[in-house]
Structure formats: structure tokens, C-alpha cells
Design a protein around this motif. Structure first.
Motif, mmCIF file in Angstrom:
data_model
loop_
_atom_site.group_PDB
_atom_site.id
_atom_site.type_symbol
_atom_site.label_atom_id
_atom_site.label_comp_id
_atom_site.label_asym_id
_atom_site.label_seq_id
_atom_site.Cartn_x
_atom_site.Cartn_y
_atom_site.Cartn_z
ATOM 1 N N ALA A 99 0.992 -1.192 -0.034
ATOM 2 C CA ALA A 99 0.024 0.134 0.037
ATOM 3 C C ALA A 99 0.873 1.177 0.194
ATOM 4 C CB ALA A 99 -0.804 -0.004 1.237
ATOM 5 N N THR A 100 1.999 1.005 0.098
ATOM 6 C CA THR A 100 3.109 2.377 0.035
ATOM 7 C C THR A 100 3.385 2.653 -1.391
ATOM 8 O OG1 THR A 100 5.349 1.113 0.238
ATOM 9 C CG2 THR A 100 4.316 1.671 2.285
ATOM 10 N N THR A 101 2.919 1.922 -2.433
ATOM 11 C CA THR A 101 3.470 2.230 -3.708
ATOM 12 C C THR A 101 3.060 3.611 -4.109
ATOM 13 O OG1 THR A 101 2.920 0.031 -4.299
ATOM 14 C CG2 THR A 101 2.759 1.593 -6.126
ATOM 15 N N PRO A 102 1.793 4.241 -3.733
ATOM 16 C CA PRO A 102 1.600 5.639 -4.176
ATOM 17 C C PRO A 102 2.484 6.598 -3.724
ATOM 18 C CG PRO A 102 -0.471 4.635 -3.770
ATOM 19 C CD PRO A 102 0.575 3.564 -3.391
ATOM 20 N N LEU A 103 3.060 6.431 -2.278
ATOM 21 C CA LEU A 103 3.985 7.070 -1.503
ATOM 22 C C LEU A 103 5.281 7.142 -2.283
ATOM 23 C CD1 LEU A 103 3.317 6.115 2.151
ATOM 24 C CD2 LEU A 103 2.376 7.881 0.986
ATOM 25 N N PHE A 104 5.867 6.204 -2.619
ATOM 26 C CA PHE A 104 7.176 6.044 -3.516
ATOM 27 C C PHE A 104 6.753 6.477 -5.013
ATOM 28 C CE2 PHE A 104 8.329 2.449 -0.644
ATOM 29 C CZ PHE A 104 9.629 3.104 -0.217
ATOM 30 N N GLY A 105 5.548 6.379 -5.550
ATOM 31 C CA GLY A 105 5.173 7.193 -6.695
ATOM 32 C C GLY A 105 5.073 8.508 -6.781
ATOM 33 N N TRP A 112 11.849 13.301 -10.083
ATOM 34 C CA TRP A 112 12.436 13.046 -11.464
ATOM 35 C C TRP A 112 11.660 13.997 -12.438
ATOM 36 C CZ3 TRP A 112 11.568 7.712 -14.472
ATOM 37 C CH2 TRP A 112 12.089 7.815 -15.782
ATOM 38 N N LEU A 113 10.229 13.999 -12.026
ATOM 39 C CA LEU A 113 9.411 14.865 -13.029
ATOM 40 C C LEU A 113 9.337 16.359 -12.345
ATOM 41 C CD1 LEU A 113 6.825 12.080 -13.942
ATOM 42 C CD2 LEU A 113 8.765 12.468 -15.108
ATOM 43 N N LYS A 114 9.679 16.496 -11.313
ATOM 44 C CA LYS A 114 9.681 17.899 -10.708
ATOM 45 C C LYS A 114 8.356 18.191 -10.264
ATOM 46 C CE LYS A 114 13.903 17.997 -11.494
ATOM 47 N NZ LYS A 114 14.834 17.586 -10.167
ATOM 48 N N ASP A 115 7.425 17.349 -9.964
ATOM 49 C CA ASP A 115 5.882 17.295 -9.574
ATOM 50 C C ASP A 115 5.873 17.589 -8.390
ATOM 51 O OD1 ASP A 115 3.423 17.066 -9.769
ATOM 52 O OD2 ASP A 115 3.105 15.057 -10.084
ATOM 53 N N LYS A 116 6.357 18.853 -7.924
ATOM 54 C CA LYS A 116 6.295 19.265 -6.464
ATOM 55 C C LYS A 116 4.989 18.853 -5.875
ATOM 56 C CE LYS A 116 7.819 22.989 -3.212
ATOM 57 N NZ LYS A 116 8.559 24.114 -3.340
ATOM 58 N N SER A 166 8.382 2.777 -11.974
ATOM 59 C CA SER A 166 7.779 2.599 -13.035
ATOM 60 C C SER A 166 6.736 3.401 -13.493
ATOM 61 C CB SER A 166 7.328 1.032 -13.146
ATOM 62 O OG SER A 166 6.098 0.869 -12.206
ATOM 63 N N ALA A 167 5.946 4.172 -12.751
ATOM 64 C CA ALA A 167 4.683 4.925 -12.715
ATOM 65 C C ALA A 167 5.230 6.008 -13.565
ATOM 66 C CB ALA A 167 4.039 5.427 -11.510
ATOM 67 N N SER A 168 6.435 6.708 -13.004
ATOM 68 C CA SER A 168 6.994 8.008 -13.597
ATOM 69 C C SER A 168 7.711 7.549 -15.032
ATOM 70 C CB SER A 168 8.117 8.571 -12.657
ATOM 71 O OG SER A 168 7.590 9.109 -11.713
ATOM 72 N N TYR A 169 8.268 6.322 -15.269
ATOM 73 C CA TYR A 169 9.006 5.774 -16.438
ATOM 74 C C TYR A 169 7.966 5.634 -17.495
ATOM 75 C CZ TYR A 169 12.010 3.352 -19.710
ATOM 76 O OH TYR A 169 12.607 3.052 -20.744
ATOM 77 N N THR A 170 6.776 5.120 -17.058
ATOM 78 C CA THR A 170 5.770 4.937 -18.186
ATOM 79 C C THR A 170 5.125 6.313 -18.459
ATOM 80 O OG1 THR A 170 5.173 2.744 -16.958
ATOM 81 C CG2 THR A 170 3.625 3.660 -18.396
ATOM 82 N N ARG A 171 4.980 7.240 -17.475
ATOM 83 C CA ARG A 171 4.459 8.530 -17.820
ATOM 84 C C ARG A 171 5.386 9.316 -18.678
ATOM 85 N NH1 ARG A 171 3.121 12.902 -13.067
ATOM 86 N NH2 ARG A 171 2.786 14.615 -14.359
ATOM 87 N N ARG A 172 6.391 8.965 -18.745
ATOM 88 C CA ARG A 172 7.524 9.880 -19.602
ATOM 89 C C ARG A 172 7.703 9.144 -21.023
ATOM 90 N NH1 ARG A 172 12.847 12.987 -17.553
ATOM 91 N NH2 ARG A 172 13.474 13.809 -19.393
ATOM 92 N N TYR A 173 7.835 7.762 -20.706
ATOM 93 C CA TYR A 173 8.236 7.084 -22.055
ATOM 94 C C TYR A 173 7.224 6.538 -22.861
ATOM 95 C CZ TYR A 173 13.123 8.218 -20.554
ATOM 96 O OH TYR A 173 14.004 8.988 -20.121
#
Length: 292
Positions: A99-105, A112-116, A166-173
Motif C-alpha cells: 500500500a506504500t506504492t503511491p507514496l513512492f510514486g 524525477w518529473l519535478k512534480d512538487k 515505473s509509474a514515472s517511467y511509463t508516464r515519460r516514455y
């Protein structure tokens, strides 16, 4: 949310909650690498015909490299880690760390994506990780022997970090790639990543029918069918509502573990789970809700 969408959400949570039960049943006989490989190759074989029928096969070829990387992060490493964790900690505890997945995301997207994050979301990150520390402090032991659960806890957290990455990687590429093509392609990438470790560690003794049944359920039900439900929910109710499945998975996983394996629930697990889920709700923007 329509009644049919709510049903799909509960069904998806029940299926993904059951995945931790199936891991506990089969990991001991298969071993982590072999079990993870059976899961991803089975999921890929289930999803590929659907992708072909929908005319998305070209996307697999065009994005093969990125799908390989995403597959390692989305399934290869996480499924290996959870299969390893299932050897020594309960299904319920693994699901709570999941359940911590969204926290790491959120942390990876910030870095990485500067999504402050906003102040509320930053507070949620802090609260959620305090819950992780609470549970890890209570459950992690690195003493030699059967009670050495520390590495299992570390494995769960490595898995959730990979999910967040992987969420950020997928979002970017992989923006614009059909979701089912991403699902099938990542399972193929994970299969390639796990093939050699699975071959080298394949069990000398043939796993029992019970373990094979659990492994097939992981591949077809918890990977293939679950992905279809997940992407259908994303299309119908959006990511903000679909992320609610994170809150339901531990409840189902604990229930399945108690019902079929006789696993218990401790006060520390309940407190840690509540703190993690509160932090996740804040970090993902589910709380506080804006008034209409």
C-alpha cells in the motif's frame, strides 16, 4: 461512481488481495524466481491475443525497448521481491507494505518529473513513511533462522519503490501507447528478465498440484484478468478514483490469509496500516476532499 464500477473496484481489490495468498501457497515449492517467471509469462500469453485482436501489436514493436525497461520495473523485480517475501512474512503484512506504492510514486515524481507536492501531500508522505517505519520496526528481524523477516520487509519496500519508479517511467516514455499493449509488453519484458534466473533455480522436485494451481491463478487471474479490470476502471472513473483500490487490497489480503491460512492480525499491523493508508490518502490527493 456507478454500481458496476464499484463492483469492478471491489473485484479488483479482492483479486489483487488474493495474489498475496497465492504467493504464500506456492513460493516455498517454486522458489521466488521460478514463481515470478510463471506469473509473468502466463500473464503475457493471456494478454497477447487480446492485444492482437485489438490491433495494438505494432505498438509492442515500436516501443519494445521502453516496454522491456518498464516490464523489469513494473513486474520483474517486484514479483520476484514479493515471491521472496512470501517465504517468511504473512500475506496481510506484504499487502500492507504494498500500500506504500503511491507514496513512492509521489516521491519519484517529485524527484524525477519535478512534480512538487502540495503541503497536504507532503504531510501525507511524511505520515505514510512513519507508518512504514512503525511496521518495519515491529516486524523486521535480521537474526539468523526462521524469524529473519527483515530481508522480506526490505524486499517489499524495494518492490514498491520499483512500482513508483515505473509509474514515472511509463508516464515519460510510454505516453499514448494503448494501455493493454503496455500491460502485455511489460509482461513480455519481465519474462525475458526472469527467464535465466528461473532456469537456474527451477525446483528439482515438481511442485504440487496445489502450488501449480496457485501459480496459474497468479498468472491468469491476478495478472491477466486484473489488468483488464484495472484499465477498464481507469477509462471509466479515472486514476484518482481507481487508486482507491490501494486502500482495499490489504483488507482482502488479511481476510484471505486469515480464512485460508490461519494468519493472525496484530495491533501493530492495524496501527501501521491505518497510518500508511492515511498518509497515502493525503499524498494522492484523496484527502482532504475539496467541497463542490
Amino acid at each position: 461512481m456507478k454500481t458496476s464500477d464499484l463492483f469492478d473496484l471491489l473485484l479488483l481489490a479482492a483479486i489483487w488481495g488474493a495474489s498475496f495468498l497465492f504467493l504464500r501457497v506456492s513460493a516455498g515449492e517454486f522458489g521466488p524466481a521460478a514463481l515470478a517467471f510463471v506469473r509473468v509469462i502466463g500473464g503475457a500469453l493471456f494478454l497477447l491475443p487480446i492485444v492482437a485482436m485489438k490491433g495494438h501489436a505494432g505498438a509492442l514493436r515500436r516501443k519494445a525497448g521502453h516496454l522491456m525497461v518498464a516490464g523489469v520495473l513494473t513486474s520483474g523485480i517486484p514479483f520476484l521481491c514479493y515471491s521472496f517475501a512470501a517465504l517468511s512474512i504473512t500475506a496481510g503484512l506484504s499487502s500492507i507494505f504494498n500500500a506504500t506504492t503511491p507514496l513512492f510514486g509521489a516521491v519519484v515524481a517529485w524527484w524525477w518529473l519535478k512534480d512538487k507536492p502540495t503541503r497536504w501531500r507532503a504531510a501525507g508522505l511524511a505520515i505514510g513513511f512513519l507508518g512504514v517505519l512503525w511496521l518495519a520496526w515491529d516486524k523486521a528481524s535480521f537474526k539468523p533462522g526462521a524469524d529473519a523477516t527483515g530481508w522480506a520487509v526490505v524486499a517489499c519496500l524495494v518492490a514498491t519503490f520499483c512500482y513508483g519508479l515505473s509509474a514515472s517511467y511509463t508516464r515519460r516514455y510510454l505516453q499514448g501507447v494503448p494501455p493493454l499493449a503496455v500491460a502485455a509488453g511489460t509482461q513480455l519484458g519481465a519474462s525475458a528478465f526472469l527467464a535465466l534466473p528461473a532456469l537456474l533455480t527451477w525446483p528439482d522436485t515438481l511442485p504440487s498440484a496445489r502450488s501449480w494451481g496457485a501459480a496459474v491463478a497468479l498468472a491468469l487471474l491476478c495478472t491477466g484478468i486484473a489488468y483488464i479490470l484495472y484499465f477498464r476502471l481507469l477509462a471509466r472513473v479515472g486514476p484518482a478514483n481507481t487508486i482507491a483500490v490501494t486502500f482495499l487490497i490489504p483488507a482482502f489480503a488479511v481476510a484471505w490469509g486469515w480464512l485460508f491460512l490461519g494468519e493472525g492480525v496484530t495491533l501493530a499491523m492495524l496501527i501501521g496500516s491505518a497510518v500508511i493508508l492515511l498518509g497515502t490518502a493525503l499524498a494522492t490527493g484523496l484527502l482532504p476532499r475539496k467541497s463542490a
